[in-house]
Design an enzyme around this catalytic site. Structure first.
Site, PDB file in Angstrom:
ATOM      1  N   CYS A 191      -2.289  33.818   9.840  1.00 26.74           N
ATOM      2  CA  CYS A 191      -1.998  34.375  11.155  1.00 26.74           C
ATOM      3  C   CYS A 191      -1.731  33.271  12.173  1.00 26.74           C
ATOM      4  O   CYS A 191      -2.544  32.996  13.045  1.00 26.74           O
ATOM      5  CB  CYS A 191      -3.189  35.232  11.577  1.00 26.74           C
ATOM      6  SG  CYS A 191      -2.940  35.977  13.168  1.00 26.74           S
ATOM      7  N   GLU A 236       0.827  -1.215   0.000  1.00 24.52           N
ATOM      8  CA  GLU A 236       0.000   0.000   0.000  1.00 24.52           C
ATOM      9  C   GLU A 236       0.859   1.262   0.000  1.00 24.52           C
ATOM     10  O   GLU A 236       0.715   2.103   0.891  1.00 24.52           O
ATOM     11  CB  GLU A 236      -0.878   0.034   1.263  1.00 24.52           C
ATOM     12  CG  GLU A 236      -1.778  -1.152   1.456  1.00 24.52           C
ATOM     13  CD  GLU A 236      -2.472  -1.134   2.812  1.00 24.52           C
ATOM     14  OE1 GLU A 236      -3.587  -1.662   2.906  1.00 24.52           O
ATOM     15  OE2 GLU A 236      -1.906  -0.596   3.788  1.00 24.52           O
TER      16      GLU A 236
HETATM   17  N1  LLP Z   1      -1.457   2.005   4.472  1.00 28.49           N
HETATM   18  C1  LLP Z   1      -1.996   2.507   5.595  1.00 28.49           C
HETATM   19  C2  LLP Z   1      -2.871   1.647   6.392  1.00 28.49           C
HETATM   20  C3  LLP Z   1      -1.703   3.827   5.975  1.00 28.49           C
HETATM   21  O1  LLP Z   1      -2.230   4.309   7.098  1.00 28.49           O
HETATM   22  C4  LLP Z   1      -0.850   4.616   5.179  1.00 28.49           C
HETATM   23  C5  LLP Z   1      -0.525   5.989   5.567  1.00 28.49           C
HETATM   24  C6  LLP Z   1      -0.333   4.058   4.005  1.00 28.49           C
HETATM   25  C7  LLP Z   1      -0.650   2.739   3.677  1.00 28.49           C
HETATM   26  C8  LLP Z   1       0.565   4.814   3.074  1.00 28.49           C
HETATM   27  O2  LLP Z   1       1.749   5.195   3.691  1.00 28.49           O
HETATM   28  P1  LLP Z   1       2.942   5.802   2.821  1.00 28.49           P
HETATM   29  O3  LLP Z   1       3.390   4.741   1.848  1.00 28.49           O
HETATM   30  O4  LLP Z   1       2.432   6.986   2.118  1.00 28.49           O
HETATM   31  O5  LLP Z   1       3.972   6.136   3.835  1.00 28.49           O
HETATM   32  N2  LLP Z   1       0.507  12.832   6.572  1.00 28.49           N
HETATM   33  C9  LLP Z   1       1.765  12.171   6.851  1.00 28.49           C
HETATM   34  C10 LLP Z   1       1.754  10.717   6.458  1.00 28.49           C
HETATM   35  C11 LLP Z   1       0.610   9.948   7.098  1.00 28.49           C
HETATM   36  C12 LLP Z   1       0.567   8.523   6.656  1.00 28.49           C
HETATM   37  C13 LLP Z   1      -0.713   7.887   7.076  1.00 28.49           C
HETATM   38  N3  LLP Z   1      -0.887   6.530   6.662  1.00 28.49           N
HETATM   39  C14 LLP Z   1       2.888  12.953   6.159  1.00 28.49           C
HETATM   40  O6  LLP Z   1       2.628  13.962   5.520  1.00 28.49           O
HETATM   41  O7  LLP Z   1       4.051  12.583   6.331  1.00 28.49           O
END
Ligand code: LLP
Length: 423
Positions: free
Chosen positions: A345, A273
Site C-alpha cells: 500500500c 571493492e
Molecule cells: N566500497 C564502499 C566504501 C561502498 O560504500 C560501496 C557501496 C562499495 C564499495 C561498492 O560499490 P559498488 O561497486 O557496488 O558500486 N543501494 C545502491 C548502491 C549503494 C552503494 C553503497 N556503497 C543501489 O542499489 O544502487
C-alpha cells in the site's frame, strides 16, 4: 554478459529452466547464476593481473553466505561495513588479512571486534573516528591498521543518493585534514596508518571520474612520500557500473587500460571493492503476475514481488529490465504500456512505470533482471511480508541458499508484555 538466456523460447539460468525453478521454489524468487558471479570476479582479476590487486567484494551488494563463500573460495577478500558483515565474513572463512572495513559510523563495539579479529585495515572516515580506533586499539594492547578515506571532491555523474566522492557528501576526509593527520601521525600511538582509500559513488558508467579521483589521490600520495610519509596501500573502492538498460559502461578491460598506468606508478598495493560489478547481473528476481487491472487512464500489472523485495525502483527510480520467462509470448502479443506494481500500500511500490511490455496475463511469471546486487540485501519485511527464497544455479544443479521466511521467523523477536496478556 550473464548466464540468463532464452533457449527454445524459455528463459534459462545456466542449464536450468526458470519456469521449473519457480514451480519448485515458488515466487518471489531470487535466482543467482554461480558462473556469472565468478565470471565477473575473474574478469576484474584478469584485467588488472599486472598489478595483482586484492579484490575485496563489497558484502553489502549481496551478503548471502553462498555468494560470499563462492567468491572467498576463489581468493576474494571482503569489504565490510558492520559487525553483522564481519560475522558473515568470519562464517565463510575469509582470512582476516583480506578484510577491509568502511562506514562513517562504526560503533566502539564494532571497532573492538574488528581490531580483535585482525582485519587488514579500517577505512577511516573522520578524525574523531580515528581517535576512537586509536583509543580502542590501545585498550586492547594492539596496533590497528587504518587507511584514510579521502574525499577527492569529484563528480561521479550518477544518482545523487549514491554519489559519495563530493566534498558535500558525508564520506571521507578532505586532503588538508588528511595531510594534517598523516604529518602528525605519531599522535596515534596505537595506529599504523598504512594507506589511502577512495570510493566516489556507485553505478558509475564512465572511467573519467575514477581517473580524476585516482589522479588526485596518487598526487597526494607522492607529496606525502616527499614529506616522509610512506604508505603501503591504495584502495580505489567500488562503483563500476553495469548494464541495466541502455547504459554502455566501461568494461573491466577498458577501465584497466585507463587506470592501470596510474595505479602502477603509485608503487602501492592496490585494493578494489566492487559489489555491483560482480553480483549485479548474476541474479534475477522472478515474480508471478497476480492480476491485470485496467483503469480509465492506466493499466497495472500487479505482481507478487514488492518494494520490500526490490526497493531500487522506488528509492532511486532505478530501471530494471523485465522479461517474460517465456519469450514466445513476446512475439505473438502486441506490446502495451503498463505499470508493473507490487501488492504494497504505497504508490512507490512499483518495479516499472510506463513500461512497454508484451501483453501479460495473470498466472504468468516475469523476471526482473539485474537484481543480484542491492536486491535481497536491501529487502525488508514491510507489510509483514516474508523475505524471498534465494537459490543458486550451477550448470544443471540448483541449491537453496536462503529459505523463504515464515510467520514465526517474522515474529521471532517480538514480545507481548504480560500486562496485555492479563497475567
Ligand atoms: N566500497 C564502499 C566504501 C561502498 O560504500 C560501496 C557501496 C562499495 C564499495 C561498492 O560499490 P559498488 O561497486 O557496488 O558500486 N543501494 C545502491 C548502491 C549503494 C552503494 C553503497 N556503497 C543501489 O542499489 O544502487
Amino acid at each position: 554478459m550473464h548466464e540468463f538466456k532464452y533457449k527454445n523460447n524459455h528463459l534459462y539460468c545456466e542449464g536450468l529452466k526458470v519456469e521449473d525453478l519457480v514451480r519448485r521454489f515458488d515466487t518471489p524468487l531470487y535466482i543467482y547464476s554461480y558462473h556469472t558471479l565468478i565470471g565477473h570476479y575473474m574478469k576484474l582479476k584478469t584485467a588488472f593481473s599486472r598489478i595483482a590487486p586484492l579484490v575485496c567484494y563489497s558484502v553489502k551488494a549481496n551478503s548471502n553466505l553462498a555468494i560470499l563463500k563462492a567468491l572467498v573460495d576463489k581468493g576474494a577478500g571482503l569489504d565490510i561495513v558492520s559487525r553483522g558483515e564481519l560475522a558473515r565474513a568470519v562464517k565463510v572463512g575469509c582470512p582476516p588479512e583480506k578484510i577491509v572495513y568502511a562506514s562513517v559510523g562504526k560503533t566502539s563495539q564494532e571497532i573492538e571486534e574488528a581490531v580483535k579479529s585482525g582485519i587488514l585495515f579500517f577505512n577511516v572516515e573522520s578524525l574523531p573516528e580515528l581517535e576512537n580506533i586509536n583509543r580502542i586499539a590501545g585498550q586492547a594492547h594492539k596496533i590497528a591498521r587504518v587507511a584514510l578515506r579521502i574525499n577527492p571532491d569529484v563528480e561521479p555523474r550518477t544518482h545523487k543518493f549514491i554519489t559519495t566522492g563530493k566534498i558535500t557528501n558525508k564520506f571521507g576526509i578532505d586532503f588538508e585534514t588528511a595531510s594534517g593527520i598523516l604529518l602528525f601521525r605519531q599522535r596515534f600511538a596505537h595506529l599504523k596508518i598504512c594507506g589511502l582509500h577512495i570510493h566516489i559513488g556507485s553505478q558509475i558508467t564512465d572511467s573519467a571520474p575514477f581517473v580524476a579521483a585516482i589522479t588526485k589521490v596518487a598526487r597526494f600520495a607522492r607529496q606525502l612520500e616527499k614529506d616522509g610519509v610512506s604508505l603501503e596501500y591504495l584502495n580505489i573502492g567500488g562503483g563500476l557500473g553495469i548494464v541495466y538498460n541502455q547504459e554502455t559502461p566501461q568494461t573491466a578491460k577498458k577501465f584497466a587500460a585507463r587506470a592501470l598506468p596510474l595505479l602502477k606508478k603509485t608503487g602501492l598495493k592496490i585494493i578494489m571493492e566492487p559489489g555491483r560489478f560482480i553480483a549485479g547481473n548474476a541474479g534475477i528476481l522472478v515474480t508471478k503476475v497476480l492480476y491485470v487491472k485496467s483503469t480509465p487512464k492506466k493499466k497495472f500489472v500487479i505482481v507478487d514481488a514488492g518494494m520490500n523485495d526490490l526497493i531500487r525502483p522506488a528509492l532511486y527510480g532505478a530501471y530494471h529490465q523485465i522479461l517474460s520467462i517465456r519469450c514466445t509470448l513476446n512475439a505473438i502479443r502486441s506490446p502495451e504500456k503498463v505499470d508493473i506494481v507490487g501488492p504494497i500500500c504505497e504508490s512507490a511500490d512499483f518495479l516499472a512505470k510506463d513500461r512497454r511490455m508484451p501483453k501479460v496475463k495473470a498466472g504468468e511469471y516475469l523476471a526482473v533482471m539485474g537484481a543480484g546486487a542491492y536486491g535481497s540485501s536491501m529487502s525488508s519485511n514491510y507489510n509483514s511480508r516474508p523475505r524471498a527464497e534465494e537459490v543458486m544455479v550451477v550448470k544443471d544443479k540448483v541449491f537453496a541458499v536462503r529459505k523463504r521466511e515464515n510467520h514465526s521467523d517474522l515474529m521471532r523477536n517480538e514480545l507481548i508484555p504480560s500486562f496485555l496478556l492479563g497475567l
